[in-house]
Design a protein around this motif. Structure first.
Motif, short mmCIF file in Angstrom:
data_model
loop_
_atom_site.label_atom_id
_atom_site.label_comp_id
_atom_site.label_asym_id
_atom_site.label_seq_id
_atom_site.Cartn_x
_atom_site.Cartn_y
_atom_site.Cartn_z
N ASP A 1 -44.09 53.11 42.79
CA ASP A 1 -44.28 54.36 43.52
C ASP A 1 -45.28 55.19 42.71
N SER B 1 -49.01 58.00 42.80
CA SER B 1 -49.92 58.88 43.53
C SER B 1 -51.32 58.73 42.95
N THR C 1 -52.49 61.56 46.83
CA THR C 1 -51.88 60.77 47.91
C THR C 1 -50.86 59.81 47.33
N ARG C 2 -49.70 59.77 47.94
CA ARG C 2 -48.61 58.93 47.44
C ARG C 2 -48.67 57.54 48.08
N TYR C 3 -48.38 56.51 47.28
CA TYR C 3 -48.41 55.13 47.74
C TYR C 3 -47.17 54.38 47.25
N THR D 1 -41.06 62.33 37.98
CA THR D 1 -42.49 62.04 37.90
C THR D 1 -42.85 61.72 36.45
N ASN E 1 -45.08 57.20 39.28
CA ASN E 1 -43.79 57.89 39.29
C ASN E 1 -42.63 56.97 38.93
N ARG F 1 -49.67 53.60 52.25
CA ARG F 1 -49.78 55.05 52.10
C ARG F 1 -48.52 55.69 52.66
N CYS F 2 -47.98 56.61 51.91
CA CYS F 2 -46.70 57.21 52.32
C CYS F 2 -46.86 58.40 53.25
#
Length: 256
Positions: free
Chosen positions: A167, A169, A173-175, A18, A67, A223-224
């Motif tokens: 990648d 967030s 929320t991770r994308y 990260t 990330n 959206r992951c």
């Protein structure tokens, strides 16, 4: 009034995979919250060039965290797909800020269309493998780059394009973001020296990326957590047919 945060003595601990750094003090345990710090801020702070304030130090649930990111060059002038073998280095403030601003723009874009993966989508299979840590970020990005290069090469207008895969967030929320950055032609000056004299020239640059204030013509945002898709794309003539490259060929998703 802004409170200045001084940590003396202290060091910074990076979380694995990260861009989050925790502030660690020898006089205390790990802070209860992991503060989001960019590497350039830490470097400047330790060099006594800046002090960190509450404005600079944010909770990781309330900010954007990039990330991983990688840039591949789809160069149709030379007929080459130049795949990067390394991710982008976020220790460079210019790189981080460029990505951050474009991501903020696409996250707030009201012209976005929405979609859902179709059954049997090969993109979904690759993304799912990556999120399950059964495949690497590099492998996913190469998969994307190769498909886009092959398809754009078959279009009526194969314009040189840079592919950004990110990648990140935002608000917890991770994308996964895919940005197609069309290269522009721009002019600038160049200072040359010959015969002991200086003369100024005007030269042309063929691979200028969109400014951070410009809109990206084609992108996808996944959206992951629930695999919801947002995208903006333009029609291309590929193999003689009008096609939306991102939703129809790459993502294999619906469009609403």
């Amino acid at each position: 009034m802004t409170e200045t945060m001084y940590y003396t003595p202290c060091h910074f601990e990076r979380r694995a995979d990260t861009s989050i750094y925790s502030v660690i003090s020898s006089e205390a345990q790990r802070v209860e919250k992991s503060w989001v710090l960019k590497k350039w801020q830490i470097r400047a702070f330790l060099a006594n060039e800046v002090s960190l304030t509450n404005k600079d130090i944010k909770d990781d649930k309330q900010t954007m965290i990039i990330n991983k990111a990688i840039l591949h060059i789809l160069d149709f002038n030379s007929g080459m797909c130049i795949i990067s073998q390394k991710e982008l280095d976020f220790s460079d403030i210019t790189i981080y800020e460029y990505l951050e601003k474009h991501l903020e723009h696409i996250k707030s874009d009201l012209n976005q269309k929405s979609g859902a993966f179709a059954s049997g989508s090969s993109f979904f299979v690759q993304l799912d493998k990556y999120l399950a840590e059964q495949g690497s970020f590099m492998e996913l990005s190469v998969f994307i780059g190769n498909i886009l290069y092959e398809q754009i090469a078959r279009s009526d207008k194969a314009v040189p394009t840079d592919l950004l895969v990110v990648d990140f967030s935002d608000n917890g929320t991770r994308y996964l973001a895919l940005l197609l950055l069309t290269s522009k032609i721009a002019y600038t000056h160049q200072v040359s020296t010959s015969d002991g004299s200086i003369h100024n020239e005007i030269i042309k640059h063929h691979a200028i990326l969109p400014n951070t204030t410009q809109k990206v013509d084609s992108y996808a945002l996944v959206r992951c957590d629930n695999f919801a898709i947002g995208f903006v794309d333009k029609k291309r003539i590929i193999n003689g047919q009008e096609t939306y490259l991102l939703p129809e060929i790459l993502l294999q998703c619906t469009s609403t």
